[in-house]
Design an enzyme around this catalytic site. Sequence first.
Site, PDB file in Angstrom:
ATOM      1  N   ASP A 173       0.817  -1.213   0.000  1.00 32.78           N
ATOM      2  CA  ASP A 173       0.000   0.000   0.000  1.00 32.78           C
ATOM      3  C   ASP A 173       0.852   1.266   0.000  1.00 32.78           C
ATOM      4  O   ASP A 173       0.472   2.274   0.587  1.00 32.78           O
ATOM      5  CB  ASP A 173      -0.958   0.025   1.217  1.00 32.78           C
ATOM      6  CG  ASP A 173      -1.735  -1.268   1.343  1.00 32.78           C
ATOM      7  OD1 ASP A 173      -2.258  -1.736   0.317  1.00 32.78           O
ATOM      8  OD2 ASP A 173      -1.796  -1.820   2.454  1.00 32.78           O
TER       9      ASP A 173
ATOM     10  N   ASN B 276      -4.929 -10.968  -3.800  1.00 31.19           N
ATOM     11  CA  ASN B 276      -4.700 -10.335  -2.493  1.00 31.19           C
ATOM     12  C   ASN B 276      -4.364  -8.851  -2.631  1.00 31.19           C
ATOM     13  O   ASN B 276      -4.524  -8.090  -1.689  1.00 31.19           O
ATOM     14  CB  ASN B 276      -3.581 -11.059  -1.703  1.00 31.19           C
ATOM     15  CG  ASN B 276      -2.322 -11.313  -2.523  1.00 31.19           C
ATOM     16  OD1 ASN B 276      -2.324 -11.163  -3.741  1.00 31.19           O
ATOM     17  ND2 ASN B 276      -1.257 -11.716  -1.865  1.00 31.19           N
TER      18      ASN B 276
ATOM     19  N   HIS C 196      -5.645  -2.119  -5.523  1.00 29.08           N
ATOM     20  CA  HIS C 196      -5.380  -0.697  -5.628  1.00 29.08           C
ATOM     21  C   HIS C 196      -6.417  -0.018  -6.487  1.00 29.08           C
ATOM     22  O   HIS C 196      -6.974  -0.604  -7.404  1.00 29.08           O
ATOM     23  CB  HIS C 196      -3.951  -0.392  -6.095  1.00 29.08           C
ATOM     24  CG  HIS C 196      -3.513  -1.236  -7.244  1.00 29.08           C
ATOM     25  ND1 HIS C 196      -2.717  -2.334  -7.085  1.00 29.08           N
ATOM     26  CD2 HIS C 196      -3.793  -1.141  -8.544  1.00 29.08           C
ATOM     27  CE1 HIS C 196      -2.520  -2.886  -8.260  1.00 29.08           C
ATOM     28  NE2 HIS C 196      -3.151  -2.181  -9.159  1.00 29.08           N
TER      29      HIS C 196
ATOM     30  N   ARG D  92       3.980 -30.224  -5.719  1.00 28.75           N
ATOM     31  CA  ARG D  92       4.006 -30.782  -7.079  1.00 28.75           C
ATOM     32  C   ARG D  92       2.647 -31.218  -7.604  1.00 28.75           C
ATOM     33  O   ARG D  92       2.541 -32.164  -8.366  1.00 28.75           O
ATOM     34  CB  ARG D  92       5.031 -31.932  -7.168  1.00 28.75           C
ATOM     35  CG  ARG D  92       6.450 -31.408  -7.038  1.00 28.75           C
ATOM     36  CD  ARG D  92       7.444 -32.473  -6.774  1.00 28.75           C
ATOM     37  NE  ARG D  92       7.194 -33.109  -5.496  1.00 28.75           N
ATOM     38  CZ  ARG D  92       8.091 -33.779  -4.790  1.00 28.75           C
ATOM     39  NH1 ARG D  92       9.296 -33.926  -5.275  1.00 28.75           N
ATOM     40  NH2 ARG D  92       7.795 -34.314  -3.642  1.00 28.75           N
TER      41      ARG D  92
ATOM     42  N   PRO E  55      -8.608   0.271   9.273  1.00 33.35           N
ATOM     43  CA  PRO E  55      -7.552   1.250   9.554  1.00 33.35           C
ATOM     44  C   PRO E  55      -6.195   0.569   9.510  1.00 33.35           C
ATOM     45  O   PRO E  55      -6.031  -0.523  10.051  1.00 33.35           O
ATOM     46  CB  PRO E  55      -7.870   1.743  10.967  1.00 33.35           C
ATOM     47  CG  PRO E  55      -8.866   0.811  11.532  1.00 33.35           C
ATOM     48  CD  PRO E  55      -9.507   0.055  10.413  1.00 33.35           C
ATOM     49  N   ARG E  56      -5.237   1.195   8.825  1.00 27.37           N
ATOM     50  CA  ARG E  56      -3.897   0.608   8.759  1.00 27.37           C
ATOM     51  C   ARG E  56      -3.091   1.026   9.991  1.00 27.37           C
ATOM     52  O   ARG E  56      -3.255   2.144  10.483  1.00 27.37           O
ATOM     53  CB  ARG E  56      -3.175   1.093   7.500  1.00 27.37           C
ATOM     54  CG  ARG E  56      -3.856   0.623   6.226  1.00 27.37           C
ATOM     55  CD  ARG E  56      -3.144   1.146   4.980  1.00 27.37           C
ATOM     56  NE  ARG E  56      -3.837   0.730   3.780  1.00 27.37           N
ATOM     57  CZ  ARG E  56      -3.990   1.487   2.689  1.00 27.37           C
ATOM     58  NH1 ARG E  56      -3.479   2.703   2.652  1.00 27.37           N
ATOM     59  NH2 ARG E  56      -4.627   1.016   1.642  1.00 27.37           N
TER      60      ARG E  56
ATOM     61  N   GLY F  10       1.023  14.806  -3.065  1.00 28.62           N
ATOM     62  CA  GLY F  10      -0.394  15.034  -2.799  1.00 28.62           C
ATOM     63  C   GLY F  10      -1.213  14.022  -3.569  1.00 28.62           C
ATOM     64  O   GLY F  10      -0.661  13.189  -4.302  1.00 28.62           O
TER      65      GLY F  10
HETATM   66  P1  IMP Z   1      -1.996 -13.252   1.935  1.00 26.34           P
HETATM   67  O1  IMP Z   1      -1.194 -12.603   0.861  1.00 26.34           O
HETATM   68  O2  IMP Z   1      -3.468 -13.214   1.681  1.00 26.34           O
HETATM   69  O3  IMP Z   1      -1.495 -14.637   2.256  1.00 26.34           O
HETATM   70  O4  IMP Z   1      -1.786 -12.377   3.268  1.00 26.34           O
HETATM   71  C1  IMP Z   1      -0.575 -12.419   4.027  1.00 26.34           C
HETATM   72  C2  IMP Z   1      -0.272 -11.060   4.647  1.00 26.34           C
HETATM   73  O5  IMP Z   1       0.047 -10.132   3.625  1.00 26.34           O
HETATM   74  C3  IMP Z   1      -1.440 -10.432   5.423  1.00 26.34           C
HETATM   75  O6  IMP Z   1      -0.936  -9.716   6.528  1.00 26.34           O
HETATM   76  C4  IMP Z   1      -2.044  -9.462   4.433  1.00 26.34           C
HETATM   77  O7  IMP Z   1      -2.718  -8.396   5.093  1.00 26.34           O
HETATM   78  C5  IMP Z   1      -0.803  -8.987   3.719  1.00 26.34           C
HETATM   79  N1  IMP Z   1      -1.073  -8.515   2.343  1.00 26.34           N
HETATM   80  C6  IMP Z   1      -1.290  -9.282   1.246  1.00 26.34           C
HETATM   81  N2  IMP Z   1      -1.460  -8.498   0.168  1.00 26.34           N
HETATM   82  C7  IMP Z   1      -1.332  -7.226   0.578  1.00 26.34           C
HETATM   83  C8  IMP Z   1      -1.367  -5.958  -0.108  1.00 26.34           C
HETATM   84  O8  IMP Z   1      -1.551  -5.864  -1.338  1.00 26.34           O
HETATM   85  N3  IMP Z   1      -1.186  -4.839   0.675  1.00 26.34           N
HETATM   86  C9  IMP Z   1      -0.944  -4.917   2.036  1.00 26.34           C
HETATM   87  N4  IMP Z   1      -0.894  -6.077   2.698  1.00 26.34           N
HETATM   88  C10 IMP Z   1      -1.087  -7.227   1.978  1.00 26.34           C
END
Ligand code: IMP
Length: 491
Positions: free
Chosen positions: A51, A82, A85, A190, A368-369, A480
């Site tokens: 992020d 996962n 954006h 595998r 919240p991050r 910005g």
């Molecule tokens: P996974 O990738 O779903 O196995 O998640 C493993 C860890 O990576 C977790 O803490 C997720 O929150 C984090 N994570 C996976 N993808 C992102 C991303 O694109 N941004 C931020 N954190 C991520």
Amino acid sequence: MNDPFAALYHAVYEEGQLFGVDQPLASDPLRDVPHGVRPNSIAIGGGAFGDEGKGRVVDELCGILAHRTGQLVVYRWNGGANAGHTVIVDDQRLALHQMPSGALHAAAVGVLGKGMVIHPEDLVEESLQVARAINRPLDAETPAALVDLNAVLALDTHRAFEAALKAWERGGSGATGRGISPAYADVLLRHPMRVRDLVADDWRERLSQHYELYAALINGLGRHIAEISVPSLRGIREVGDQSTFLERLRLAREVLHWSVVDAYPYLAERWAQPDQFGFIFEGAQAVGLDPRFGVYPDVTASDPTFGGILASTEGLIAPEQIAVRANTLKATYSSSVGTRRLPTHMPDLLAMRIREDAHEYGATTRRPRDILYFDLPCLGYFARVSGATHLVLTHLDIAYPDQPIQICTHYTDSNGNPAPYRPDQAYLNGVTAQFRDLPSWDGAALRGAKRLADLPHSALQYIAFITQALGAAPLMATTGAQRDALISWLP
Ligand code: IMP
């Protein structure tokens, strides 16, 4: 005094050295390349915990490279659904997960590489949304992006297994539920399903066997695969029985087969033409989430370092051949989602201020991050293991005149001795962060700055300090939220 950056502090803040960051780079790193390095190639990766805001910078670089070469290949080498954006296309917000953001550029062809794990239905849904947003049909002539036939599938079976495993034991508690780690684990065990299995004539047999394997694994954990709810771009749903699983894949397969290519010859032909094709390697996640280098165990399973490009391209493109390899970092702090805990977590009051000003909430989840101080031991380690040559600094406008920028210079152990970053949560729980204050600037006044000359002296000093400390040159900074609020060091 154990601060390893004391001499650097003296050079920048007492002797006034800026190490050239107040000027554009002396030569163009995309064009003036040493022997063996390919011009017009750049890789952008996450330098912290994800992020970092790479999308805007990729967008800018697509513009620069397209101007030079006419055509672009935007290649993604790791991760899967996962990632998340948001990009703005014609005033519409579009959430991308599996597609690289640069794939939306008019001159670009997006390629989803072998190193990725692909969820076919979500990818088709995302491709439809993209086609709608950019007003382009989605058909055999104009697929939204190309997919390597060797990329691994990450299916509802993997999402269900991850959910069942999470309930069985605590591992993976921060994961996104997109079945990422089970899909990568299939490769080491595998028995992966790859995109080529889905487009094969006997795909039903192959995918049926796969479903049966996962039904058995999940049975072993005391659950029934069909009843497990999994997330998808169309909402949460049960995996369903084998015929439901196959029917969903059949529909996705019909659209996906337009996009499937053998990426090796496709890339090889274009990589050999540096004047005709710009290459942008767009990483997902970040080094801090790498299973070897991130804060284990809350890590992902793919290779987010630039080294991952070599494996994903089957040895075709070594990272050292790429002209610029830039780690993206938030300039004055870091953010993290998940369960990892660093010694540099910020106290709530300042974290809340930054979270509000920088909108540090998950793009899809609104979670919240966590906010961390700028952490030189871990960010330096990440820059080194990923092989970064340059840094992209985002959110340069998040700085307060009434608040010095506190950065972590080193860690100490329980005896007060210096301790390095090491990629292990249990180890990191035992170290303490040591800080130094650096002069700040008025972020609000700087917001929207587009030229190096618009940066206040204290921001230049800060950039000189952190780029020297991390051992990589500044490439770009964002100032910005607007698209053009960006400063470039490219000459
Ligand atoms: P996974 O990738 O779903 O196995 O998640 C493993 C860890 O990576 C977790 O803490 C997720 O929150 C984090 N994570 C996976 N993808 C992102 C991303 O694109 N941004 C931020 N954190 C991520």
